[in-house]
Scaffold this active site. Structure first.
Site, PDB file in Angstrom:
ATOM      1  N   ASN A 115     -71.239  29.446 -18.083  1.00  8.58           N
ATOM      2  CA  ASN A 115     -70.319  29.637 -16.944  1.00  8.58           C
ATOM      3  C   ASN A 115     -70.978  30.193 -15.693  1.00  8.58           C
ATOM      4  O   ASN A 115     -70.616  29.817 -14.581  1.00  8.58           O
ATOM      5  CB  ASN A 115     -69.106  30.482 -17.364  1.00  8.58           C
TER       6      ASN A 115
ATOM      7  N   GLU B   4     -74.304  46.938 -20.804  1.00  7.88           N
ATOM      8  CA  GLU B   4     -75.479  46.634 -19.998  1.00  7.88           C
ATOM      9  C   GLU B   4     -75.294  47.275 -18.628  1.00  7.88           C
ATOM     10  O   GLU B   4     -74.164  47.456 -18.176  1.00  7.88           O
ATOM     11  CB  GLU B   4     -75.686  45.111 -19.900  1.00  7.88           C
TER      12      GLU B   4
ATOM     13  N   CYS C  76     -65.730  35.345 -17.742  1.00  7.90           N
ATOM     14  CA  CYS C  76     -65.215  36.186 -18.834  1.00  7.90           C
ATOM     15  C   CYS C  76     -64.267  37.258 -18.314  1.00  7.90           C
ATOM     16  O   CYS C  76     -63.437  37.763 -19.051  1.00  7.90           O
ATOM     17  CB  CYS C  76     -66.374  36.817 -19.581  1.00  7.90           C
TER      18      CYS C  76
ATOM     19  N   GLU D 113     -72.084  40.441 -25.438  1.00  6.56           N
ATOM     20  CA  GLU D 113     -71.109  40.394 -24.330  1.00  6.56           C
ATOM     21  C   GLU D 113     -70.247  39.162 -24.555  1.00  6.56           C
ATOM     22  O   GLU D 113     -70.725  38.033 -24.412  1.00  6.56           O
ATOM     23  CB  GLU D 113     -71.839  40.274 -22.982  1.00  6.56           C
TER      24      GLU D 113
HETATM   25  P1  NAD Z   1     -71.008  29.970 -26.794  1.00  6.10           P
HETATM   26  O1  NAD Z   1     -70.877  31.157 -27.676  1.00  6.10           O
HETATM   27  O2  NAD Z   1     -70.575  28.660 -27.280  1.00  6.10           O
HETATM   28  O3  NAD Z   1     -72.523  29.787 -26.354  1.00  6.10           O
HETATM   29  C1  NAD Z   1     -73.272  30.800 -25.735  1.00  6.10           C
HETATM   30  C2  NAD Z   1     -74.740  30.584 -26.025  1.00  6.10           C
HETATM   31  O4  NAD Z   1     -74.974  30.756 -27.416  1.00  6.10           O
HETATM   32  C3  NAD Z   1     -75.247  29.184 -25.686  1.00  6.10           C
HETATM   33  O5  NAD Z   1     -76.557  29.278 -25.179  1.00  6.10           O
HETATM   34  C4  NAD Z   1     -75.225  28.504 -27.035  1.00  6.10           C
HETATM   35  O6  NAD Z   1     -76.129  27.429 -27.123  1.00  6.10           O
HETATM   36  C5  NAD Z   1     -75.639  29.628 -27.946  1.00  6.10           C
HETATM   37  N1  NAD Z   1     -75.245  29.471 -29.343  1.00  6.10           N
HETATM   38  C6  NAD Z   1     -74.200  28.771 -29.862  1.00  6.10           C
HETATM   39  N2  NAD Z   1     -74.198  28.851 -31.200  1.00  6.10           N
HETATM   40  C7  NAD Z   1     -75.254  29.616 -31.551  1.00  6.10           C
HETATM   41  C8  NAD Z   1     -75.768  30.066 -32.798  1.00  6.10           C
HETATM   42  N3  NAD Z   1     -75.207  29.726 -33.958  1.00  6.10           N
HETATM   43  N4  NAD Z   1     -76.872  30.846 -32.796  1.00  6.10           N
HETATM   44  C9  NAD Z   1     -77.442  31.212 -31.619  1.00  6.10           C
HETATM   45  N5  NAD Z   1     -77.006  30.806 -30.424  1.00  6.10           N
HETATM   46  C10 NAD Z   1     -75.914  30.027 -30.381  1.00  6.10           C
HETATM   47  O7  NAD Z   1     -70.273  30.374 -25.443  1.00  6.10           O
HETATM   48  P2  NAD Z   1     -70.076  29.444 -24.164  1.00  6.10           P
HETATM   49  O8  NAD Z   1     -68.968  28.493 -24.471  1.00  6.10           O
HETATM   50  O9  NAD Z   1     -71.371  28.939 -23.690  1.00  6.10           O
HETATM   51  O10 NAD Z   1     -69.579  30.510 -23.086  1.00  6.10           O
HETATM   52  C11 NAD Z   1     -68.266  30.865 -22.891  1.00  6.10           C
HETATM   53  C12 NAD Z   1     -67.975  32.187 -23.575  1.00  6.10           C
HETATM   54  O11 NAD Z   1     -68.828  33.190 -23.068  1.00  6.10           O
HETATM   55  C13 NAD Z   1     -66.576  32.683 -23.304  1.00  6.10           C
HETATM   56  O12 NAD Z   1     -66.031  33.197 -24.490  1.00  6.10           O
HETATM   57  C14 NAD Z   1     -66.792  33.797 -22.292  1.00  6.10           C
HETATM   58  O13 NAD Z   1     -65.794  34.777 -22.250  1.00  6.10           O
HETATM   59  C15 NAD Z   1     -68.081  34.360 -22.749  1.00  6.10           C
HETATM   60  N6  NAD Z   1     -68.711  35.129 -21.674  1.00  6.10           N
HETATM   61  C16 NAD Z   1     -68.789  36.492 -21.768  1.00  6.10           C
HETATM   62  C17 NAD Z   1     -69.364  37.232 -20.751  1.00  6.10           C
HETATM   63  C18 NAD Z   1     -69.482  38.724 -20.819  1.00  6.10           C
HETATM   64  O14 NAD Z   1     -70.283  39.283 -20.083  1.00  6.10           O
HETATM   65  N7  NAD Z   1     -68.731  39.417 -21.664  1.00  6.10           N
HETATM   66  C19 NAD Z   1     -69.856  36.580 -19.629  1.00  6.10           C
HETATM   67  C20 NAD Z   1     -69.742  35.197 -19.554  1.00  6.10           C
HETATM   68  C21 NAD Z   1     -69.173  34.471 -20.587  1.00  6.10           C
END
Ligand code: NAD
Length: 488
Positions: free
Chosen positions: A156, A469, A288, A254
């Site tokens: 995102n 963080e 998020c 996060e």
């Molecule tokens: P996601 O969990 O699908 O993917 C995030 C990252 O993790 C990607 O690089 C993905 O390739 C990797 N990943 C996926 N499966 C994995 C595994 N089994 N092992 C290791 N890595 C793996 O999330 P997304 O759809 O890319 O992002 C959206 C989510 O992120 C939403 O839930 C959003 O709220 C959250 N988010 C949180 C914050 C925060 O600071 N709290 C900030 C931005 C986004």
């Protein structure tokens, strides 16, 4: 055709200071057209192994540099990214679907600032010292970088969130293997091209591109990566926790949110409405920290709703590179379908959609007909137990409900599994403090949204994360502390 494949942008992994091709690739789409325009390495164990080896080899030299030397390199990198800000912003907008305006004013400036901020903060940490005069002892703490850090980031806010991890990790003297989201890898690859010029030694920053299941998991399971900083969904975090458990890794997580806005009847609506529109729909609702449950005190409920919906309808959806557009494309076809399905589920449960999806029509420019667009959508008459009020939707969809008392709204706001961010709108200072203290939320903004001081902790409670963080918090996460006792 050959001509078509030639035009594709092909990314390569960045390992030990060199770009290296991969044996297989994943297609990456331009969300605003629906076309494949880029090929991203589909890395796995082998590539992660090479990157970890390079990061390990670079650790002794990098970790023994002074904070000032590392700080100068981070500042140089910040300058180089800033110099190319427009190119980075264009690339981020094309790759992610976000508006060029958002990429120019939020994503890339923040990526630059992440390096500047940690280049500065690393110079100002002190350690502790205590004395025990009666037994002739003094105690002090010493901090050292941990080793190879594994950094995994979502789609995102691609470069923004990746640099929020890389900057503190390397400022503290760690070396890193980073894995950006396979859907948004381009700006990380562009940054790799600047590392050598900035003076980042080979192997200090390695970037391995690919899916979570293959490349991400190989990094999480690697025995020589003692810490993982992850931003993404709660579901993935659970898997990462499981997979890293045999190695007792240090984790910073996060995660998602289901963030409430609480609007009391003494709120200044002239400030509250435009800010709540942004907190609901900025970056297509794909932040998020976005608001998706708006609790409005009954006395102002109808007035708020009328004005909020009228303003939401003015948000222009369309070609992200058009500077007059407010809402770009969602990240993928699958994600768009998922976000839409929530609106359908709400309707099936008896909720009403006041504007947006299924109610208003979306006119798109000719080139964007196959893009993943959606209008800002406002849902009312939805129960607190409904999936639209409980689950993270992560799109331009927000629910508005009425409440009567302070006590009631605190309980309702807290009745979800998440606890990332909340906003409170009131001109009563006492109330603002009372409510902020009782909300289960890592961040509470009152009478504003998204104003951050990077010095202070960022992170979520409950299913929204583990750890924080920020200047001090990231320093603590990316270093190992030792207590030393000296008897004289
Ligand atoms: P996601 O969990 O699908 O993917 C995030 C990252 O993790 C990607 O690089 C993905 O390739 C990797 N990943 C996926 N499966 C994995 C595994 N089994 N092992 C290791 N890595 C793996 O999330 P997304 O759809 O890319 O992002 C959206 C989510 O992120 C939403 O839930 C959003 O709220 C959250 N988010 C949180 C914050 C925060 O600071 N709290 C900030 C931005 C986004």
């Amino acid at each position: 055709t050959m001509a078509h494949s030639k035009a594709l942008l092909v990314l390569e992994n960045f390992i030990a200071g060199k770009f290296v091709p991969c044996s297989s690739y994943i297609d990456s789409y331009n969300p605003s057209t629906g076309d494949v325009y880029c090929r991203v390495p589909d890395s796995g164990k082998e590539e992660v192994e090479a990157a970890v080896k390079a990061a390990k080899a670079a650790f002794p030299i990098w970790s023994s540099k002074s904070p000032l030397e590392r700080s100068q390199i981070l500042n140089k990198l910040a300058d180089l990214i800033e110099h190319d800000l427009e190119a980075f912003a264009q690339a981020e907008s094309k790759d992610q679907g976000k508006t060029i305006t958002f990429a120019r004013t939020v994503d890339i400036p923040r990526a630059v600032y992440n390096f500047r901020f940690f280049a500065s903060s690393i110079l100002h940490h002190t350690t502790e010292c205590t004395e025990m005069a009666t037994v002739g002892c003094m105690h002090y703490t010493s901090r050292a970088p941990v080793g190879v850090a594994g950094l995994i980031s979502p789609w995102n806010l691609p470069l923004y969130l990746l640099t929020w991890k890389i900057a503190p990790a390397i400022a503290c003297g760690n070396t890193v293997v980073a894995k950006p989201s396979e859907m948004t890898s381009v700006t990380a690859w562009m940054m790799c091209k600047l590392l050598e010029k900035a003076g980042v030694p080979h192997g200090v920053v390695n970037v391995v591109f690919g899916t979570g299941a293959k490349a991400g998991e190989a990094l999480v399971c690697h025995p020589d990566v003692p810490l993982i900083s992850f931003t993404g969904s709660t579901l993935t975090a659970q898997r990462i926790t499981e997979k890293s458990a045999p190695h007792c890794k240090r984790l910073s997580l996060e995660l998602g949110g289901k963030n409430p806005a609480i609007i009391f009847d003494d709120a200044d609506l002239s400030q509250c409405i435009p800010t709540t529109l942004r907190s609901s729909f900025a970056n297509q609702g794909e932040i998020c920290l976005c608001t998706s449950r708006i609790f409005v005190q009954r006395g102002i409920y109808s007035e708020f709703l009328k004005r909020f919906v009228a303003e939401a309808k003015k948000w222009k959806v369309g070609n992200p590179s058009d500077p007059t557009v407010d809402v770009g494309a969602l990240i993928s076809k699958e994600h768009l379908e998922k976000v839409r399905s929530y609106v359908k589920k709400a309707q099936a449960e008896g909720a009403r959609v006041l504007c947006g999806e299924g109610v208003d029509s979306l006119a798109l420019p000719a080139g964007n007909q196959k893009g993943y667009f959606m209008l800002p959508t406002v849902i009312v008459e939805v129960k607190d137990e409904s999936c639209c009020m409980q689950e993270e939707i992560f799109g331009p969809v927000t629910c508005v409900v009425a409440f009567d008392t302070e006590e009631e709204v605190i309980e309702r706001a807290n009745s979800v599994k998440y606890g990332l961010a909340a906003t409170v709108w009131s001109s009563n200072v006492g109330r603002v403090h009372r409510v902020a203290r009782r909300l289960q939320s890592g961040l509470v903004w009152t009478n504003c949204w998204l104003i951050r001081d990077l010095n202070l902790p960022f992170g979520g409670m409950k299913a929204s994360g583990i750890g924080r963080e920020g200047a001090k918090d990231s320093y603590e996460f990316f270093t190992e502390v030792k207590t030393i006792t000296i008897k004289h």
